[in-house]
Design an enzyme around this catalytic site. Structure first.
Site, PDB file in Angstrom:
ATOM      1  N   TYR A  15      42.852  30.653  49.434  1.00  0.00           N
ATOM      2  CA  TYR A  15      41.801  30.620  50.465  1.00  0.00           C
ATOM      3  C   TYR A  15      42.493  30.547  51.820  1.00  0.00           C
ATOM      4  O   TYR A  15      42.807  29.476  52.324  1.00  0.00           O
ATOM      5  CB  TYR A  15      40.915  29.395  50.240  1.00  0.00           C
ATOM      6  CG  TYR A  15      39.565  29.434  50.954  1.00  0.00           C
ATOM      7  CD1 TYR A  15      39.200  30.497  51.777  1.00  0.00           C
ATOM      8  CD2 TYR A  15      38.669  28.388  50.797  1.00  0.00           C
ATOM      9  CE1 TYR A  15      37.967  30.528  52.409  1.00  0.00           C
ATOM     10  CE2 TYR A  15      37.418  28.400  51.421  1.00  0.00           C
ATOM     11  CZ  TYR A  15      37.083  29.471  52.228  1.00  0.00           C
ATOM     12  OH  TYR A  15      35.859  29.488  52.867  1.00  0.00           O
ATOM     13  N   GLU A  16      42.719  31.727  52.418  1.00  0.00           N
ATOM     14  CA  GLU A  16      43.523  31.765  53.636  1.00  0.00           C
ATOM     15  C   GLU A  16      42.871  32.493  54.795  1.00  0.00           C
ATOM     16  O   GLU A  16      43.477  32.640  55.862  1.00  0.00           O
ATOM     17  CB  GLU A  16      44.876  32.416  53.334  1.00  0.00           C
ATOM     18  CG  GLU A  16      44.756  33.842  52.805  1.00  0.00           C
ATOM     19  CD  GLU A  16      46.112  34.441  52.453  1.00  0.00           C
ATOM     20  OE1 GLU A  16      46.743  35.005  53.370  1.00  0.00           O
ATOM     21  OE2 GLU A  16      46.533  34.333  51.292  1.00  0.00           O
ATOM     22  N   ASN A  17      41.652  33.004  54.621  1.00  0.00           N
ATOM     23  CA  ASN A  17      40.986  33.634  55.759  1.00  0.00           C
ATOM     24  C   ASN A  17      39.532  33.169  55.837  1.00  0.00           C
ATOM     25  O   ASN A  17      39.034  32.495  54.929  1.00  0.00           O
ATOM     26  CB  ASN A  17      41.063  35.162  55.665  1.00  0.00           C
ATOM     27  CG  ASN A  17      40.253  35.712  54.512  1.00  0.00           C
ATOM     28  OD1 ASN A  17      39.917  34.988  53.584  1.00  0.00           O
ATOM     29  ND2 ASN A  17      39.960  37.000  54.555  1.00  0.00           N
TER      30      ASN A  17
END
Length: 307
Positions: free
Chosen positions: A105-107
């Site tokens: 979950y990076e954006n």
């Protein structure tokens, strides 16, 4: 957060962008673990996922897999978690992985607030654990799960709200590894390879069974034994029925052979005489069922020698 330990286990993470990978050469280059992309969103499956998973296992590298989150709502996050679990089923499920399955979950495509991001992340994590039976790991984000943190530097990552330690550290996105054409993400584990294998490899499967699990396993064994016994009984019954059917077939063949015998001349003459006796109302008629009985009577009389 803590510094890297001496002789820390080295690994990589890859997706379709790395193309075809020679995993034996990767292993020979000192990499002991790899996280591979499995899925993204609610439908996407990385086309190299299964090939990479097989190659990693064959090379003796510890296997992990990750899902790239696109969700902007709790319901979408749950759907993505189920999709991730279904994709992992193609290689034996989350339980077949050596390392925890990962929520990447990076954006923030929906421009969500911090609170909303937390809800989406928690929904994904709890739903995945529910459907797969395994607690996932987080790539960035705040939760009480094991952490795989990204920081492209040799400097130690700083503490976060939820974590004071990292489990995996992605320290470069432009590494070079034998067996892979082009750049690849480089990672390090918080301990040695031996510690990594002890910490994760088979950790879920080596726990002793509870009393309830032992009882359930024993009951399952009894059911299997009963099925095996039933199989033997059924096999014997089928053999007996097969012999009986074969015998019936022989009798039917004999009867059909007898019916195929030519009609004797005396029978033809008797039938002709019966018809000629009263043409307007013959004793026998091929259309009448009684004709067959008359014929049988003639056969009996013939066998008795009456004519």
């Amino acid at each position: 957060m803590q510094n890297r330990s001496p002789n820390a286990a080295e690994g990589i993470d890859v997706s379709r962008y790395q193309g075809t990978i020679d995993w034996k050469r990767v292993r020979a280059d000192g990499k002991s673990f790899a996280f591979i992309k499995a899925s993204q969103g609610q439908r996407y499956v990385d086309p190299t996922f299964i090939t990479n998973a097989k190659g990693i296992k064959a090379a003796g590298i510890l296997l992990g897999a990750y899902h790239f989150v696109d969700a902007t709502s709790v319901n979408a996050a749950k759907a993505e978690a189920r999709h991730f679990a279904e994709v992992l089923d193609q290689v034996g499920g989350a339980k077949a992985l050596d390392l925890p399955a990962v929520m990447d979950y990076e954006n923030n495509p929906g421009g969500l607030s911090s609170a909303a991001i937390h809800e989406v992340a928690l929904a994904f994590l709890t739903e995945f654990e529910r459907v797969s039976g395994r607690k996932p790991m987080v790539y960035t984000g705040n939760a009480f799960y094991k952490l795989w943190i990204a920081r492209y530097s040799t400097r130690v990552p700083g503490d976060t709200t939820a974590w004071k330690r990292w489990d995996f550290w992605q320290y470069s996105d432009s590494g070079r590894v034998d067996g892979i054409q082009g750049p690849v993400d480089l990672n390090v584990y918080a301990g040695t390879e031996a510690e990594l294998r002890q910490a994760f490899a088979g950790e879920e499967g080596d726990e002793p069974m509870t009393a309830e699990e032992k009882a359930a396993f024993k009951a399952l064994q009894q059911q299997v034994a009963a099925l095996e016994n039933s199989k033997d009984v059924l096999k014997q019954t089928l053999n007996e029925q097969s012999a009986y059917i074969k015998k019936v077939d022989q009798l039917v063949a004999e009867l059909e052979a007898r019916q195929a015998m030519p009609v004797p001349t005396w029978a033809k003459e008797a039938m002709a005489a019966a018809v000629a006796f009263n043409p307007a109302s013959p004793i026998v008629d091929a259309k009448l069922p009684s004709s067959y009985d008359f014929y049988r009577l003639l056969v009996v009389l013939n066998r008795l020698g009456v004519f």
